[in-house]
Design a protein around this motif. Structure first.
Motif, PDB file in Angstrom:
ATOM      1  N   LEU A  48       0.793  -1.241  -0.041  1.00  0.00           N
ATOM      2  CA  LEU A  48       0.003  -0.027  -0.058  1.00  0.00           C
ATOM      3  C   LEU A  48       0.935   1.201  -0.041  1.00  0.00           C
ATOM      4  CD1 LEU A  48      -2.749  -0.972   2.698  1.00  0.00           C
ATOM      5  CD2 LEU A  48      -2.955  -1.029   0.107  1.00  0.00           C
ATOM      6  N   ASP A  49       0.547   2.430  -0.783  1.00  0.00           N
ATOM      7  CA  ASP A  49       1.235   3.398  -0.814  1.00  0.00           C
ATOM      8  C   ASP A  49       0.274   4.367  -1.516  1.00  0.00           C
ATOM      9  OD1 ASP A  49       3.277   5.562  -0.676  1.00  0.00           O
ATOM     10  OD2 ASP A  49       4.687   4.136  -1.838  1.00  0.00           O
ATOM     11  N   ASP A  50       0.802   5.765  -1.540  1.00  0.00           N
ATOM     12  CA  ASP A  50       0.238   6.768  -2.437  1.00  0.00           C
ATOM     13  C   ASP A  50      -0.186   6.207  -3.677  1.00  0.00           C
ATOM     14  OD1 ASP A  50      -0.589   8.936  -3.805  1.00  0.00           O
ATOM     15  OD2 ASP A  50       1.156  10.246  -3.216  1.00  0.00           O
ATOM     16  N   ASP A 132      -1.812  10.149   2.372  1.00  0.00           N
ATOM     17  CA  ASP A 132      -1.816   8.777   1.311  1.00  0.00           C
ATOM     18  C   ASP A 132      -0.531   8.214   1.438  1.00  0.00           C
ATOM     19  OD1 ASP A 132      -0.582  11.114   0.181  1.00  0.00           O
ATOM     20  OD2 ASP A 132      -1.911  10.982  -1.629  1.00  0.00           O
ATOM     21  N   ALA A 133       0.617   8.748   1.861  1.00  0.00           N
ATOM     22  CA  ALA A 133       1.851   8.045   1.760  1.00  0.00           C
ATOM     23  C   ALA A 133       2.173   7.572   3.171  1.00  0.00           C
ATOM     24  CB  ALA A 133       2.783   8.922   1.607  1.00  0.00           C
ATOM     25  N   LEU A 134       1.513   8.124   4.326  1.00  0.00           N
ATOM     26  CA  LEU A 134       1.859   7.572   5.665  1.00  0.00           C
ATOM     27  C   LEU A 134       0.819   6.769   6.174  1.00  0.00           C
ATOM     28  CD1 LEU A 134       2.505  11.478   6.619  1.00  0.00           C
ATOM     29  CD2 LEU A 134       4.084   9.721   6.151  1.00  0.00           C
ATOM     30  N   GLU A 135      -0.283   6.697   6.167  1.00  0.00           N
ATOM     31  CA  GLU A 135      -1.409   5.797   6.801  1.00  0.00           C
ATOM     32  C   GLU A 135      -1.842   4.780   5.662  1.00  0.00           C
ATOM     33  OE1 GLU A 135      -2.432   5.726   9.879  1.00  0.00           O
ATOM     34  OE2 GLU A 135      -1.386   7.614  10.456  1.00  0.00           O
ATOM     35  N   PRO A 136      -1.583   3.518   5.979  1.00  0.00           N
ATOM     36  CA  PRO A 136      -2.147   2.583   5.138  1.00  0.00           C
ATOM     37  C   PRO A 136      -3.625   2.836   5.019  1.00  0.00           C
ATOM     38  CG  PRO A 136      -0.696   1.620   6.654  1.00  0.00           C
ATOM     39  CD  PRO A 136      -1.083   2.959   7.143  1.00  0.00           C
ATOM     40  N   ALA A 141      -7.731   3.901   0.453  1.00  0.00           N
ATOM     41  CA  ALA A 141      -8.540   4.751  -0.016  1.00  0.00           C
ATOM     42  C   ALA A 141      -8.311   5.402  -1.318  1.00  0.00           C
ATOM     43  CB  ALA A 141      -9.195   5.808   0.962  1.00  0.00           C
ATOM     44  N   SER A 142      -6.975   5.873  -1.283  1.00  0.00           N
ATOM     45  CA  SER A 142      -6.485   6.397  -2.608  1.00  0.00           C
ATOM     46  C   SER A 142      -6.322   5.666  -3.667  1.00  0.00           C
ATOM     47  CB  SER A 142      -4.991   7.276  -2.355  1.00  0.00           C
ATOM     48  OG  SER A 142      -4.069   6.199  -2.396  1.00  0.00           O
ATOM     49  N   ILE A 143      -6.069   4.449  -3.555  1.00  0.00           N
ATOM     50  CA  ILE A 143      -6.059   3.442  -4.495  1.00  0.00           C
ATOM     51  C   ILE A 143      -7.545   3.187  -5.185  1.00  0.00           C
ATOM     52  CG2 ILE A 143      -5.464   0.848  -5.299  1.00  0.00           C
ATOM     53  CD1 ILE A 143      -3.230   1.316  -3.210  1.00  0.00           C
TER      54      ILE A 143
END
Length: 206
Positions: A48-50, A132-136, A141-143
């Motif tokens: 998971l990532d931004d 979006d890069a800090l919280e899984p 959600a961003s994905i």
């Protein structure tokens, strides 16, 4: 009812923290899509990532894993007409509220990407810049938001050929701007966004 009660029993020991993010604030055409996700700590998802940092193939691979393993998820589409009526910022805020209200079980807290919070959220929330890069959960959600919106824009390309929606997804690329000049706006172009508004003001109606 029985299914909901059973789900609640399995998650009662977990804090129901939802990550919330959007896709599509900047484009000249199409909707803005907002997603909310409550992850299951017992069913972790690697990678998971931004969504902007991930390849399209990686996002597509993660999408079904998130849908399968999350405790709850909700994807909301705010259409072009509403964006033009209330402006893109308010449309995004409205979408966040709707996405959180669409979760079953309901979130007890929300982590929202950015520096602004809607005023009528159904639970306490924190805004996290770069979340979006800090919280899984925000990454998830961003994905969901990005993949869902990209699929909508690919489908839109078939209805409005010539604009290149499948490639640029509605963003103001040189190719998109050239198509706007050549073809004029279609019904999915955001009238409140400057390049589209300018063409309409000049009388280049679709």
């Amino acid at each position: 009812m029985e299914l909901v009660e059973a789900a609640n029993e399995t998650v009662i020991q977990q804090a129901l923290v939802a990550g919330v993010d959007e896709a599509g604030r900047g484009p000249l055409a199409g909707p803005v899509v907002v997603a909310a996700v409550i992850l299951n700590k017992r069913r972790r998802i690697k990678g998971l990532d931004d969504s902007k940092k991930l390849s399209e193939a990686k996002r597509e691979a993660l999408f079904p894993l998130i849908v399968e393993r999350a405790l709850a998820y909700s994807v909301i589409v705010v259409e072009r007409e509403e964006i033009d009526r209330i402006n893109i910022f308010q449309a995004t805020m409205v979408g966040m509220t709707r996405a959180l209200r669409g979760l079953t079980p309901a979130a007890t807290e929300a982590l929202i990407d950015g520096n602004q919070l809607p005023k009528d959220l159904p639970c306490p929330a924190r805004a996290i810049i770069g979340g979006d890069a800090l919280e899984p959960s925000i990454s998830a959600a961003s994905i969901l938001a990005k993949v869902s919106r990209d699929r909508l824009m690919v489908a839109m390309d078939a209805h409005y050929p010539g604009y290149g929606f499948a490639e640029h997804k509605g963003y103001s690329t040189p190719g998109h701007l050239a198509a706007l000049q050549r073809l004029g706006p279609c019904t999915e172009h955001r009238r409140s966004f400057a390049p589209v508004k300018l063409l309409l003001d000049q009388g280049q109606l679709f």
